[in-house]
Design a protein around this motif. Structure first.
Motif: not given
Ligand SMILES: Nc1ncnc2c1ncn2[C@@H]1O[C@H](COP(=O)(O)OP(=O)(O)OP(=O)(O)O)[C@@H](O)[C@H]1O
Length: 251
Positions: A125-129, A100-102, A146-150, A117-121
């Motif tokens: 993992p996939v942001l689950a619950k 939710w935060q992402w 990752a959030m800062a780079l986004l 792709e940033v999360l992968d790099a």
């Protein structure tokens, strides 16, 4: 992108920074290295315009073409800087799921599907619950990066970005930060205790000791020509983890 001059700051009667200054260009990385209590986090906070607990008594900041008199609260805060705090717990709402935060950030930025792709790099993992407390500190720290780079900010400030990471993941994270920073022309300032890591990833190194910036310069120059005893000691001990077993064996 950023030029800081003559920053001095106090907490109560204690002077925690004295006459600190440096410059940083777009796409470059500056590592601020120093021991515990040297004033590294205080320096970052003051650049961000956070005036507690330290109060700036002098100093001038020029960021992205705007001038700020740091001793005057009315001078405002620089815009366009993303900050990853030392403690990842300070970066999340503990009661909201990470996904939710992402997604909120994606919505705010108008980038609804971006960032995978940033999360992968960063090896996430996939942001689950999951809620923040269900992830390790290192995973939380990587998600904040990752959030800062986004955001693709003009400048990225990282306070001990690898403190919760093993050496391989730390290298993976800093390689990705370096890649995005160069691609998007982002200036990066990071605080670390680890001079070897700084030497590998930063263009410039600034050594902070007891509130004084005792040396600033290109990474190689700082490593090969330390300007004072403290800098020389840091340089000499930068590989202590690798050297330790040898010195033990020699005994
Ligand atoms: N809330 C506070 N109240 C009083 N003194 C503080 C406070 N926060 C920091 N200080 C003092 O300010 C000085 C600089 O602290 P700062 O946290 O900036 O150092 P640092 O280099 O980031 O240290 P570390 O690597 O341990 O995080 C230290 O002497 C510290 O004791």
């Amino acid at each position: 992108m950023l030029s800081l001059n003559g920053l001095s700051a106090c907490i109560g009667r204690q002077t925690v920074l004295e006459d600190v200054g440096f410059t940083l260009s777009n796409g470059q990385c500056l590592a601020v290295v120093g021991g515990s209590g040297a004033g590294k986090s205080t320096l970052l906070r003051l650049i961000l315009g956070l005036r507690k607990p330290a109060v700036p008594v002098a100093g001038h900041l020029c960021f992205d073409g705007h001038d700020y008199a740091l001793s005057k609260a009315s001078s405002g805060k620089p815009m366009g800087i993303a900050y990853v705090p030392q403690s990842p717990a300070h970066g999340f709402d503990p009661l909201r799921r990470l996904r939710w935060q992402w997604q909120q950030l994606q919505r705010l930025l108008g980038k609804h599907a971006a960032g995978g792709e940033v999360l992968d790099a960063l090896g996430l993992p996939v942001l689950a619950k999951a809620f923040p407390h269900e992830w390790s500190r290192g995973m939380q720290q990587r998600l904040l990066v990752a959030m800062a780079l986004l955001e693709q900010p003009k400048m990225l400030i990282l306070d001990e970005p690898t403190s919760a990471l093993d050496p391989l993941i730390a290298a993976q994270v800093l390689t990705e930060v370096q890649r995005v920073a160069q691609e998007c022309d982002i200036a990066v300032m990071m605080v670390t205790h680890d001079l070897a890591l700084a030497a590998q990833f930063a263009d410039q190194i600034a050594i902070l000791h007891q509130g004084h910036m005792v040396q600033t310069g290109p990474a190689q120059q700082v490593l090969t020509a330390p300007s004072c005893d403290y800098a020389a000691e840091l340089v000499a001990h930068r590989y202590w983890q690798q050297e330790n077993p040898e010195s033990l064996a020699a005994e």
